[in-house]
Write a protein that holds these residues in place. Sequence first.
Motif, PDB file in Angstrom:
ATOM      1  N   VAL A  55       9.943   2.686  -6.348  1.00  0.00           N
ATOM      2  CA  VAL A  55       9.243   2.130  -5.184  1.00  0.00           C
ATOM      3  C   VAL A  55      10.290   1.573  -4.225  1.00  0.00           C
ATOM      4  O   VAL A  55      11.478   1.441  -4.563  1.00  0.00           O
ATOM      5  CB  VAL A  55       8.262   0.995  -5.582  1.00  0.00           C
ATOM      6  N   TYR A  56       9.826   1.241  -3.049  1.00  0.00           N
ATOM      7  CA  TYR A  56      10.659   0.552  -2.059  1.00  0.00           C
ATOM      8  C   TYR A  56       9.973  -0.757  -1.682  1.00  0.00           C
ATOM      9  O   TYR A  56       8.789  -0.957  -1.933  1.00  0.00           O
ATOM     10  CB  TYR A  56      10.831   1.417  -0.806  1.00  0.00           C
ATOM     11  N   GLY A  57      10.737  -1.639  -1.064  1.00  0.00           N
ATOM     12  CA  GLY A  57      10.144  -2.856  -0.519  1.00  0.00           C
ATOM     13  C   GLY A  57      10.185  -4.018  -1.499  1.00  0.00           C
ATOM     14  O   GLY A  57      11.162  -4.211  -2.228  1.00  0.00           O
ATOM     15  N   ASN A  58       9.094  -4.762  -1.557  1.00  0.00           N
ATOM     16  CA  ASN A  58       9.019  -6.011  -2.296  1.00  0.00           C
ATOM     17  C   ASN A  58       8.307  -5.803  -3.640  1.00  0.00           C
ATOM     18  O   ASN A  58       7.172  -5.317  -3.673  1.00  0.00           O
ATOM     19  CB  ASN A  58       8.260  -7.054  -1.451  1.00  0.00           C
ATOM     20  N   LEU A  59       8.955  -6.206  -4.720  1.00  0.00           N
ATOM     21  CA  LEU A  59       8.377  -6.029  -6.057  1.00  0.00           C
ATOM     22  C   LEU A  59       7.371  -7.117  -6.426  1.00  0.00           C
ATOM     23  O   LEU A  59       6.847  -7.109  -7.539  1.00  0.00           O
ATOM     24  CB  LEU A  59       9.489  -6.025  -7.120  1.00  0.00           C
ATOM     25  N   PHE A  60       7.070  -8.029  -5.514  1.00  0.00           N
ATOM     26  CA  PHE A  60       6.229  -9.172  -5.855  1.00  0.00           C
ATOM     27  C   PHE A  60       4.892  -8.751  -6.469  1.00  0.00           C
ATOM     28  O   PHE A  60       4.454  -9.308  -7.483  1.00  0.00           O
ATOM     29  CB  PHE A  60       5.973 -10.034  -4.610  1.00  0.00           C
ATOM     30  N   PRO A 113      -1.911  -5.017  -9.362  1.00  0.00           N
ATOM     31  CA  PRO A 113      -0.832  -5.389  -8.454  1.00  0.00           C
ATOM     32  C   PRO A 113      -1.255  -5.234  -6.994  1.00  0.00           C
ATOM     33  O   PRO A 113      -1.877  -4.230  -6.607  1.00  0.00           O
ATOM     34  CB  PRO A 113       0.282  -4.397  -8.804  1.00  0.00           C
ATOM     35  N   SER A 114      -0.938  -6.224  -6.188  1.00  0.00           N
ATOM     36  CA  SER A 114      -1.185  -6.094  -4.742  1.00  0.00           C
ATOM     37  C   SER A 114      -0.101  -5.221  -4.131  1.00  0.00           C
ATOM     38  O   SER A 114       1.043  -5.211  -4.598  1.00  0.00           O
ATOM     39  CB  SER A 114      -1.198  -7.477  -4.083  1.00  0.00           C
ATOM     40  N   ARG A 115      -0.442  -4.499  -3.076  1.00  0.00           N
ATOM     41  CA  ARG A 115       0.461  -3.487  -2.517  1.00  0.00           C
ATOM     42  C   ARG A 115       1.488  -4.119  -1.584  1.00  0.00           C
ATOM     43  O   ARG A 115       1.442  -3.948  -0.360  1.00  0.00           O
ATOM     44  CB  ARG A 115      -0.343  -2.421  -1.786  1.00  0.00           C
ATOM     45  N   THR A 116       2.427  -4.815  -2.186  1.00  0.00           N
ATOM     46  CA  THR A 116       3.529  -5.385  -1.399  1.00  0.00           C
ATOM     47  C   THR A 116       4.711  -4.426  -1.342  1.00  0.00           C
ATOM     48  O   THR A 116       5.752  -4.757  -0.782  1.00  0.00           O
ATOM     49  CB  THR A 116       3.990  -6.709  -2.034  1.00  0.00           C
ATOM     50  N   PHE A 117       4.577  -3.248  -1.912  1.00  0.00           N
ATOM     51  CA  PHE A 117       5.673  -2.288  -2.046  1.00  0.00           C
ATOM     52  C   PHE A 117       5.245  -0.944  -1.479  1.00  0.00           C
ATOM     53  O   PHE A 117       4.055  -0.683  -1.249  1.00  0.00           O
ATOM     54  CB  PHE A 117       6.056  -2.130  -3.516  1.00  0.00           C
ATOM     55  N   LEU A 118       6.204  -0.078  -1.266  1.00  0.00           N
ATOM     56  CA  LEU A 118       5.963   1.268  -0.754  1.00  0.00           C
ATOM     57  C   LEU A 118       6.258   2.295  -1.824  1.00  0.00           C
ATOM     58  O   LEU A 118       7.132   2.095  -2.671  1.00  0.00           O
ATOM     59  CB  LEU A 118       6.854   1.548   0.465  1.00  0.00           C
ATOM     60  N   ASN A 119       5.555   3.414  -1.765  1.00  0.00           N
ATOM     61  CA  ASN A 119       5.761   4.481  -2.728  1.00  0.00           C
ATOM     62  C   ASN A 119       7.126   5.135  -2.532  1.00  0.00           C
ATOM     63  O   ASN A 119       7.719   5.074  -1.464  1.00  0.00           O
ATOM     64  CB  ASN A 119       4.646   5.523  -2.596  1.00  0.00           C
ATOM     65  N   TRP A 120       7.612   5.763  -3.592  1.00  0.00           N
ATOM     66  CA  TRP A 120       8.905   6.449  -3.549  1.00  0.00           C
ATOM     67  C   TRP A 120       8.934   7.512  -2.462  1.00  0.00           C
ATOM     68  O   TRP A 120       9.953   7.726  -1.819  1.00  0.00           O
ATOM     69  CB  TRP A 120       9.173   7.077  -4.915  1.00  0.00           C
ATOM     70  N   TYR A 121       7.806   8.174  -2.270  1.00  0.00           N
ATOM     71  CA  TYR A 121       7.672   9.117  -1.154  1.00  0.00           C
ATOM     72  C   TYR A 121       6.947   8.367  -0.042  1.00  0.00           C
ATOM     73  O   TYR A 121       5.741   8.165  -0.087  1.00  0.00           O
ATOM     74  CB  TYR A 121       6.880  10.355  -1.602  1.00  0.00           C
ATOM     75  N   VAL A 142      17.634  -0.714  -4.497  1.00  0.00           N
ATOM     76  CA  VAL A 142      16.704  -0.109  -3.543  1.00  0.00           C
ATOM     77  C   VAL A 142      15.686  -1.119  -3.038  1.00  0.00           C
ATOM     78  O   VAL A 142      15.310  -1.106  -1.858  1.00  0.00           O
ATOM     79  CB  VAL A 142      15.995   1.098  -4.198  1.00  0.00           C
ATOM     80  N   VAL A 143      15.235  -2.003  -3.920  1.00  0.00           N
ATOM     81  CA  VAL A 143      14.186  -2.958  -3.560  1.00  0.00           C
ATOM     82  C   VAL A 143      14.804  -4.258  -3.028  1.00  0.00           C
ATOM     83  O   VAL A 143      16.006  -4.500  -3.154  1.00  0.00           O
ATOM     84  CB  VAL A 143      13.288  -3.261  -4.774  1.00  0.00           C
ATOM     85  N   GLU A 144      13.950  -5.108  -2.479  1.00  0.00           N
ATOM     86  CA  GLU A 144      14.394  -6.408  -1.992  1.00  0.00           C
ATOM     87  C   GLU A 144      14.694  -7.335  -3.171  1.00  0.00           C
ATOM     88  O   GLU A 144      14.188  -7.118  -4.276  1.00  0.00           O
ATOM     89  CB  GLU A 144      13.307  -7.027  -1.106  1.00  0.00           C
ATOM     90  N   PRO A 145      15.505  -8.377  -2.974  1.00  0.00           N
ATOM     91  CA  PRO A 145      15.728  -9.348  -4.045  1.00  0.00           C
ATOM     92  C   PRO A 145      14.398  -9.923  -4.526  1.00  0.00           C
ATOM     93  O   PRO A 145      13.491 -10.172  -3.730  1.00  0.00           O
ATOM     94  CB  PRO A 145      16.595 -10.425  -3.380  1.00  0.00           C
ATOM     95  N   ILE A 146      14.273 -10.145  -5.834  1.00  0.00           N
ATOM     96  CA  ILE A 146      12.983 -10.577  -6.370  1.00  0.00           C
ATOM     97  C   ILE A 146      12.663 -12.027  -5.991  1.00  0.00           C
ATOM     98  O   ILE A 146      11.496 -12.430  -6.060  1.00  0.00           O
ATOM     99  CB  ILE A 146      12.932 -10.398  -7.903  1.00  0.00           C
ATOM    100  N   PHE A 147      13.653 -12.833  -5.633  1.00  0.00           N
ATOM    101  CA  PHE A 147      13.440 -14.161  -5.067  1.00  0.00           C
ATOM    102  C   PHE A 147      13.939 -14.152  -3.630  1.00  0.00           C
ATOM    103  O   PHE A 147      14.974 -13.530  -3.339  1.00  0.00           O
ATOM    104  CB  PHE A 147      14.179 -15.244  -5.869  1.00  0.00           C
ATOM    105  N   PRO A 148      13.234 -14.808  -2.710  1.00  0.00           N
ATOM    106  CA  PRO A 148      13.617 -14.748  -1.293  1.00  0.00           C
ATOM    107  C   PRO A 148      14.859 -15.590  -0.974  1.00  0.00           C
ATOM    108  O   PRO A 148      15.210 -16.512  -1.705  1.00  0.00           O
ATOM    109  CB  PRO A 148      12.379 -15.320  -0.579  1.00  0.00           C
ATOM    110  N   ASN A 149      15.520 -15.194   0.100  1.00  0.00           N
ATOM    111  CA  ASN A 149      16.633 -15.956   0.692  1.00  0.00           C
ATOM    112  C   ASN A 149      17.867 -16.053  -0.203  1.00  0.00           C
ATOM    113  O   ASN A 149      18.673 -16.974  -0.070  1.00  0.00           O
ATOM    114  CB  ASN A 149      16.176 -17.374   1.077  1.00  0.00           C
TER     115      ASN A 149
END
Length: 541
Positions: free
Chosen positions: A329-334, A419-427, A353-360
């Motif tokens: 996936v891409y984006g936020n793993l939250f 899971p809420s859709r805070t992330f983007l699919n690989w495609y 590939v993904v954002e840090p799992i904790f912000p800042n």
Amino acid sequence: MKGNQKDSSEKLVWDQMRSPSGNTPHVISSSSSSTRALPKLMVWLIIFISVTYVVYTLKLVSTSRYCYTEDPFDNKNHLSSLSSSSSSLDSSSSFVSNISISQNQTSIQEKTQKISEVEKVIPEKTGLQHIVFGIAASASLWEQRKNYIKLWWKPKEMRGIVWLDKSVKTQGEEEKKILPPLKISADTSQFAYKNRQGHRSAIRISRIVSETFRLGLKDVRWFVMGDDDTVFVADNLVRVLSKYDHTQYYYIGSLSESHLQNIYFSYGMAYGGGGFAISYPLAKALYKMQDKCIQRYPGLYGSDDRMQACMAELGVPLTKELGFHQYDVYGNLFGLLSAHPVTPLVTLHHLDVVEPIFPNVTRVQALQRLTVPMKLDSAGLMQQSICYDKNRIWTISVSWGFAVQIIRGVFSPREMEMPSRTFLNWYRRADYTAYAFNTRPVSRNNCQKPYVFYMSTAKKGSSSNQTVSEYVRHRVPHPACKWKMADPAVIERIQVFKKPDPHLWDKVFHLYTFVFSSSHDLSTLLLTRHLTMLTATNVDS
């Protein structure tokens, strides 16, 4: 004259009594012939008794020898001693003493044998010392990726090799102490590779398990494969592998989060970046046939589909464990981490590939923060618990060691587990239907946007059997809400008190226990997921 007649009459009566028929015999024997018959009868009687005695004696002797043939001492000496001095009390006592010692010795041997049999039935429990890691790495990314390995590697407890495509800058003495040893993979130029979209390094990586097996390490039960950007939760890995018989063929891992990835490659394949485990007997069988197997599949894309092709030839299916995470996936793993499946968290992959799992914070700093609750209670890491505040009409979700959510209104557990859709699919062009699991959309209602509190610290509580973790509100703008209910914005910090339970996954557990009022409103929820009590304490600002 009268006397002779009397004797004759008495002899006649006597002869009649001797006669079997009781009748008077036709011929009356004389006294001389009767005298000669008596010695013959005595001779035959003596012969009969003698033969009977000899037969009985021989039978007794042969039986005695058979009884003592299994005695650990010298039986011939015992028997000769017994026969030569049968009347001697001292000799008889010595024989009985020897027999007693022999029986005690046999009893000790039997007990020792039973203990060894029990030890075989109940072998030593699987631990980190029984696992060997094979880590696939690239020389071009080593300087960056080695920081991920430093987070989870335990040099004094773990065994493993980092396999590189070529040599890298020599490790300093300090890095040698905290990282696994480095080795260069064998040349694979003799193998054909015909996939235009992939890279032939896939062949090198697919052979890591076989190359690690070739090292001949002792007391190995499992070979575990992962990438250099894969983070393992070691204790949870042991918990998962301990469920399986390492003496049998096992191929354990998980799928991609992307439905399309699974269609393109396989739903029966363990994705290598998420990590997978192979039992020792299976690794041995793979080692014997893998090179020939690889030659039969030159058109495959990656290393993990080549591995699965060889598993198929060996007749071994994938055993799926949801704690291995490929994270295609891409984006936020939250959304994924806050609703983790009910299973131990084993791996995290694609962290670049993904954002840090904790912000800042940076990716490495975020993972370093996660290692704090990981050390306190790895069994409960990321496990979701859901409760409700009736007075304020809030839904509260606790993903222990990661984050707490407070949402206005009542959301059912069925919704919160998705899971809420805070992330983007690989495609990136794919929509939410392209996931291999259910998801829920991020709420568009301004009042139902969750307030998120990320873990800042975790430590042992005042009592030795309790942990205290603190979660701080993530300050992002929230749209105005016109609902007449309590606003979670007044909460700055949340403390969660939890009793760690290393045997959490060995128990039969209940997901939730609800207590409803007569009006069918949620009045109380006892937080008993996995039989673990969590109590959230809100601190007003």
